[in-house]
Design a protein around this motif. Sequence first.
Motif: not given
Length: 1587
Positions: A144, A147, A164, A150-152
Amino acid sequence: MRTVLVALTIALVASQHVNLFPDLAGTQTYVYKYEALLFSGLYQEGLARAGIKINSKVLISAAAENAFFLKLSKPQLFEYSGIWPTDTFVSSKLTSELSAQLQIPIKFEYTNGKVGRIFTPSVVPTTVINLHRGILNILQLNIKKTQNIYEVQEDGVQGICETQYLISEDEENNHTIITKSRDLTLCHERIMKDVGLTYIEKCIECQQREKSLSGVATYSYTMKPTPTGVVFTEATVQEIHQFTPHYEIGDATQMETRQTLTFLEIMASPIIPISAEYLARGSLHYEFSTETLWSPIQLIKISNPQAQIVDALNHLATKKLEEVHEDVPLKYIQLIQLMRFASVDAVEGIWSQFKTRPNFRKWILDAVPAVGTLAALKFIKKIILADGLSIPEFTQVLLATVHMVTANLDTIKMYSGLALSHKVQETPILRDVAMLGYGTMINRYCSGAPECPVELLKPIHEIVTEATAKTDIAEITLILKVLGNAGHPASIKYITKFLPLFGTQIPHFPLRVQVGAILTLKAVAKKEPKLVQNAVLQIFVNKDLHPELRMVSWIVLFETKPSMGLVITLARALRKEPNLQVASLVYSHMKALTRSTSPEFALIAAACNVAIRMLSPKLEKLSFLYSKTIFLDGYESHLMVGAVGSAFIINDVATVLPRAVVAKARAYLAGAAADVIEVGIRTDGIQEALLKSPFLNDERQPRMKQVLKALKAFKALPKKQPLGSIYVKLLGQEIAFANVGKAVLEQAMQLTSGGYIPELTGKALKAMQNGIAFKYAKPLLVAEVRRIFPSVAGVPMEFSLYTAAVAAANLKVQAIITPPLTETISVAHLMKTDVRITAEVLPSIALQTFAVMGLNTGFIQAASMARGKISTFFPLKMEAKFDIPNANFKIQAFPIVLPVHAVTARFETLAAARNIKEVNAERITPIVPESVVVQHSQESENVPQPPAEEPELKTSFPVHRTLCSVVPHIGVKACMEIMSCNANFIKNTTLYNMIGQHGVHINIARADGPAVEGLELEVQLGPRAAKKLLKEINIVDARTPKFKTVLQKLKEILEGGQRNNNTRFFNHNVLFSPRSSHSISSSSSVHSSNSHLSKELSSGENSERFKAVQEQARFLGDPLPPVVAIIARVVRVDRKLLGYQLVAYLDRPTSRVQIIVVSIAVKDNWKMCANGILLSKLKVAARIAWGVECQQYAISINAGAGNHGPSPMAYLKVKCEKVPTSITTYAKSLAEYIPGAAQMTGLAISDEKNIERQIELVILVPTERTLDIIIKTPAMTLSKSNLVLPIALTFEAVQAYPEEDVMNIIRNLYIEASSAKCSKVRNTLTTFNHRIYNYEIPLSCYQVLVQDCTSEHKFIVLIKKEDVFEHEDLNIKVAEIDVNVYHQGGAMKVKMNGTEVPTKNISYQHPTGTIRIKQKGQGIALYAPSHGLQEVYYDTDQWKIYVADWMKGQTCGLCGKADGEIIQNYRTPSGYLTKSSVSFVHSWVLPAESCHDADQCHMKLETVELEKQRSDRQESKCYSVEPVLRCLPGCLPIRTSHITVGYYCLPSNLKSNLSANLSSNYEKTEDLIETAEAHIACYCTEKCLTL
């Protein structure tokens, strides 16, 4: 304006963010060095590990836009099995074999860091593609731009998991560091395959503290900017899977994967693909191929499956199994694995070759179900439809198949064809087994599939619809069980057709079908708890439904895990529950749950703790004749193991035998849960069918028909259909059930009552006379539990557990019978035979279990393994002689061939690596190597270890002990050899104590000394007993001077060795020391009676009487012959006598028994003398002495019964005159556990001092259904008050018989305890349900006291009173006899069918033997228990009626329904429940039609009109809802009574038909309640009488 500026600033920063996606485009080829390490084992250095290493160069070049080629160059494969980290990897010979396939380029799509589809030539196997997926998985990035943390949910080789990201800049080196971690326990679509875990549930609550299986993968990328983008210079991956079977911090086994991808260079030449079509082979997701076919415990090179199967069969079937070899289970697993690779034709060929050879046939049929493939199922279907199996073989094969075959759409389709075939459907037993299996197959498939198509259940749903239309109860019962096994939510709408409140045809279905439908919802509740909860909740709260339906609904309701609010709401509603059966079950269930320690029930237990306080504690005092719940559980969080046992005892009419019992055991292990076993039993009508008279017929005597006709509104209860049933569930699946109907019961009773048993005994004796030789071997794959999942490297990893066992037995039996048996055998003939039976049995069991963790493929395996082996062998040879005419019985056990390796158990943990090129050269290393242990042991002894920051390894010596024990006198010794070497030198935890090598061997060998020919036990009854004695018995009088001298010398010798020993039986300071923390004051009623009891229980008088009787004849053998002699001895080759003989004497005049046990050894004076005397009818005394001439040790016992005030009492006193020190020592050890045990059992403890050397047990019976228990020891008193009994103890029932009439006393106690009792003393009537009321009986009219209210009408008891001052008369109608019992002229009279019978010493028995009339005490009693009327007793001022236990709930009349319900007591003949006791009494009057009736009853029941008009109502007329007793027309009342009744009102212009059916009025709604006048005595005019 400010917002616009901020937005522009963010956009500017974003536009300057460097693109972090790897740049692989262009014409160059990027070259990387790739290394992958995979290990399994413990992380601790110095222990063994197993693993592999893959080295290669990875070349990547562009093929087209967003498409790239990847090629491996110079791949190398290494194996590892050794001590980590000192040992090195070994190059594998598989490299050369796989090199060509590994170096074929593959093509993949790659866009913005995401890997798309993969393309390869068809020649590339799936396993090689998965290795490429492991490399491509490193390239998977979700960047991303705006960012850095972040977490996906990121896709990968293992599925879509929570990931993470952390992106940071290394400005000094101009690098960007990307770190990501994937939690493999939080995956949306985790790729894995489970085998054998269908029935295992995840216990979420159990894993809140510690998860048994966890996994995580971390990635680290170093990105270097280039003119065209970025390239990662290095990527490292570490993945760890951790498994722990118990909770200990940091104590777990691991599987670890490490990957490194390092940039080397850029080459100008592109990758050239091979000349073949590149086909789409899926995405980045790992693809399973043949992983489930390969067993992780051994690697077999499959060349010719059929030939290899034949070799394995030859090894197993031709092997002599007198003793099963410990490796046979492993060979059985090998046979199963080979058959998994065989085609249907190959298996059929093997079957055709060996089906006529029993040993081979049996091994094939035992192995095929465990194969679990579609080919195996096809084979089973073919041989079943071809009539190739017997019914036992069919049942065995199909039961195993449905639980072990892989459940998928293909196998379900194949199985449905078998289950629904005409061949199976036409045989009931086969059909039941097959249909239950059909449901199981669907359940197993749906438990692992994301979607479960409803079409799978279509055939079952069609059968349900058809069976419902035909009201086929047997078919409906079976299909409900099938739906329960399937557990599919789509079946709810079909199940609810059979539920009250939901179905439209409920009246057509018996209660057992409705109960079965509710229980079927239990399985569905695991998947759709809310839907099931709503359905069963409506049934439970509906108080109009049958109590059993409501109680079963409650059981299912708690399977849905209701919320705290719902539990408390139900508890509040229960406070107004009218049915005691429901209230008792619910209360006991909640009460038991409050003590639960299982994490799964933690929230429910908390809710029940609150709810139970809202309910009346009186419910806890209900006896066991009411429904109860037994719930026991235990959970050890440290070991993550636990168990729950529950039993629901369901009753509906307070019978001794409950209506149904549902019991279940549930187990917890390593965060998982499973319903291990469940058993349900129904006894509906079974007790009645067994005890009811077989002479009943439908034709009743005319008078009984008249009575039934007089009760115009009478509604008979439905007749019970005798149908018992039982079902068994294993792991939540019903595997068997049986119904016991009337036909089965009649057949069983014929078999037991006829000559079938002697005939069967004769056949068995004839078979043994001809000789029986039996060989049996049964292999079983006990467990095959596997979880297979990919590692980040694309290599399959596995956790698995295998357990296989083989049991074998050889039996030989030969009988010699004198005189020989004839063709026709009778009991008289058998009683004259002398039978000698010789038996030899050789049972043995071998079991192997494997727990494996590591890499498992078809060409290479590397895993850590725990392997256990157990083998047992217990040969036995015996001879039994039964000389029935002479009452002599002898059993001899002969010595076996020694030595015998009775038990061998070994457990070891290993690290193993093997490949398909070197199958016989596998590398195995013990996880705890012996050399390391010895080396460190020596160092630890001689060299002190210096302190260090990291603790060094400390080892202990391996344990190797041998313990031997010689069994006295029989020439045998047992030796147990124990070997153990573990890793507790690293960490003293459960896991580290387990790993290593452990072994136990138990051998039985011959001891030193003379050989033993055998062991012998002989029993001789009757006068011949004296001749069998091997040693003369003499009882020496201790008072003689000679014996006193000998005894004194013996005493001095003994005291010399025990001078410092305390031989007191109780030591206050050690044995029962006061414990204030456990001291609980008992009830005042118990303590206040202790001092009185001590005086009452004084045994001084008893002791004197005991001594006086004993002095008359110290040895009963002098004047009397023995009644029995028992001799147990060792038969030795030197003919030396060893053993004991027991002789019993009975002196009837003095009520004395004497038992003498003597050692038969020549110079052994040891004896045991036991004397018992019946001092009175309620008192016994005994003294047991033993030692030399019975003079060393002694205890005395006194027991008796009597009264303590108004309460019956029983007591037992044990006084220790002198006992051995060993007993004292054990008593002291046992006493330490008393306080804890007392708290668990609810016993109160006080520190009251009592008599030394004496223990007293006192039982008081303050009420019929409660006990007070007092246990007095020298240092404390234990007590328990108000202990509720399951049955009543009515001692008044025995007072009518003299004390010596023991049989009648016992019989009456049983009647009082099991039967329902109704009685009347003067004007007070006590119903069957213990409801007491006073009433004035209507004169000159018969009333129904009690009758059988079913359609059978087995009996009726009527009561009548002619005058206020006269006695009540009884009329009893049972079978075809009519008995009147009445008073006339101050004396009791009896008429039978109108003929007076003399009452003096009356004794009548019906020709069928089912009815008796006799004198009892001061009255007369009629007995007809097989007709349901246990007893009717009648005397001067009272009568009592007892109905049999099986008639409870089926009676009606003034005495009530006998169902234990005290709230619902006033039930009229129409079934209406009235609130007025007077209306209830009047409703059971037999009314007259006119004043000409012979019974002179001048009253009838009629609806009356309210005479006064209510001012608060409109013009209306009101009529009574309940009929009122009134005089006949033309008769006048001479006695009246006022009763309160309800009225319904109609407008004045409407007329009510008062002559209509009275029962219809009960359905009217009460508009008001007023009093009405009832007539209880009438006088008819002359005009009426003469008309």
